[in-house]
Design a protein around this motif. Sequence first.
Motif, short mmCIF file in Angstrom:
data_model
loop_
_atom_site.label_atom_id
_atom_site.label_comp_id
_atom_site.label_asym_id
_atom_site.label_seq_id
_atom_site.Cartn_x
_atom_site.Cartn_y
_atom_site.Cartn_z
N ALA A 143 119.34 49.16 55.07
CA ALA A 143 120.63 50.47 54.96
C ALA A 143 120.83 51.21 56.65
O ALA A 143 121.65 51.52 57.26
CB ALA A 143 120.41 51.42 54.11
N ARG A 152 125.41 45.51 48.29
CA ARG A 152 124.14 45.93 48.72
C ARG A 152 123.26 45.04 49.49
O ARG A 152 122.41 45.60 49.66
CB ARG A 152 123.63 45.95 46.55
CG ARG A 152 123.91 44.30 46.31
CD ARG A 152 122.95 44.85 44.56
NE ARG A 152 122.84 43.14 43.95
CZ ARG A 152 121.67 42.78 44.22
NH1 ARG A 152 120.66 43.66 44.30
NH2 ARG A 152 121.53 41.05 43.87
N ARG A 168 123.82 49.13 50.04
CA ARG A 168 123.76 50.18 49.38
C ARG A 168 123.75 49.55 47.56
O ARG A 168 125.62 49.17 48.04
CB ARG A 168 124.67 51.39 49.25
CG ARG A 168 123.83 52.40 50.75
CD ARG A 168 123.93 52.22 51.83
NE ARG A 168 124.33 53.46 52.87
CZ ARG A 168 123.90 53.42 53.92
NH1 ARG A 168 124.63 52.23 54.68
NH2 ARG A 168 123.43 54.43 54.41
N ASP A 217 121.44 56.16 47.79
CA ASP A 217 121.24 56.77 48.62
C ASP A 217 121.93 58.22 48.55
O ASP A 217 121.47 59.68 49.31
CB ASP A 217 121.64 55.85 50.63
CG ASP A 217 123.25 56.68 50.94
OD1 ASP A 217 124.19 56.94 48.99
OD2 ASP A 217 123.76 56.54 51.49
#
Length: 559
Positions: free
Chosen positions: A213, A259, A306, A324
């Motif tokens: 991230a 992701r 994410r 997050d």
Amino acid sequence: MTRPIIVIVDDRLASLTAMMNAISRRFGADYGVISHVSPREALDDLVRIRDDGEAVALLIADQWMPEMTGRAFLEEAHVMHPRAQRALLVGWGDRRANTAILEGCAYGQIENYILKPWSPPEVHLYPVVSEFLADWTRQNGPRMELVRVVGGDPSPRSHEISDLLQRNGVPHGFYVDNSEEGQQLLRQVGADGHEGPVVVVGEGRYLVNPSNAELADELGASDLEESSCEVAVVGAGPAGLAAAVYGASEGLRTLVVEREAIGGQAGMSSLIRNYLGFPRGISGAELARRAHQQAWLFGAKYVLAREVDRLVPDGDDRILHLSDGRRITARSVLIATGAAYRRLEDPALEQYVGRGLFYSAGTESGIVLGGKAVVVAGGGNSAGQAVTHLAKSAREVTLVIRGESLSTGMSDYLVQLIRRLPNVEVLVNTEIVGAEGEHTLERIVLRNRVSGEQRKIPTAATFVLIGASPHTGWLDGAVARDRNGFILTGNDLLETEGPRRSRRPPLPYETSMPGVFAAGDVRLGSVKRIAAAVGEGSAAVRLIHEYLAMPVETAAART
């Protein structure tokens, strides 16, 4: 280093001279251009070029020559210069050449063909040659490095970061941390002394062992201010990207959450030959990059690196809880999370992940492993595509499948190509049961599932592509799934005894939660083909329009 070489072979002197002059005018500044009227003399010259250590970027050969056909010439030339692109030169309307083109592409003997006459070259010659040279440069030429990774070799995390950058189409370079170049780069940015991989971005900024991230945010890949949309797409594989393109182009505020990497599992395919509109084939990564850019140009937003941890209804809205801590409010959701690669069962093998054992086979692997022995495990198209790509440069490729035949799970064109590759050995009824190596993978242990006999074979790398399972664990209690985790949609919901949250029949691709749809490999009953996933993703957008236009009473029980 000398310029890469373009070799043209045509027994008709006038045709040869015209093409030689045209290609020299356009590409002569960057490439050496050599021509021959005799394919035998050209092969002798290619031996000299190889022995001199020079690189051949493109081979062009006329199909009909007295000494040998162009296809036969290109097949022989490939042995000496396996990385060169190969083009068969054929006349417009030459029906005799059809078989040579079709079989040559299917059997991996040529990349594509060039038609003649080709005047004006700006229309009929230069664009095609440019594609060949771009493909060669992408694999073998100098690379732009927007990002530089300095880390250990071997290092699982360094490999993971490089793989993430590769799959997301970020031009980058890798430097071993204890090499002279690596040490110099660390000193230049003031990062010497740090442990773990260092990622240098731009001229002086660097991150020490960043999370995925953090890396995505540093590169500006995520629209972090976005928190609401009309359609949230979870997953950026073929289905998700198609939905993003059509949703954004049709005026829906579209947000894509991914992701890992753009393209999903399909993005790791080295070459897709049977996707509509790409007769020369296209890599999964390139296809994904084009779709990503296309959706972005229409206004789609992205949140990368994410995971979505939870999906809950809230009146007319659907709330996505991200890993997050952020929340995204959407009026509708498309789940296109695809499937994750299955891993080998022996936990002892995990120590070699990133150290010679990989669960993907990126396009750069063939370059790194040139002249070495490698193993591919898997009986599907992804494994077949990896084999055909690796066989271009690896000394030998061993394909390991648990079943009795390649044709059970692999497209016929791949089966036929693999059978014709001289440096590929196929082991049926075989599985990986162990691995050996002091620091990196050196040997793989195989077991015959019929006889029980075990054998060890040396390998520089093993690529495991043994299928996938749907990424739906985050949907527990949210939408109905089958016992394997695939999402039930449409009529499949009517056949289950589980409760539905709507008084109306579900729309096609709609899940048990109204306004939440599923498309692609994650959906029960999907075809598991890239084109099918693209079709489902685009069709789902029309259904989302239909859902959003429903009165609340008709949509029914949106909470």
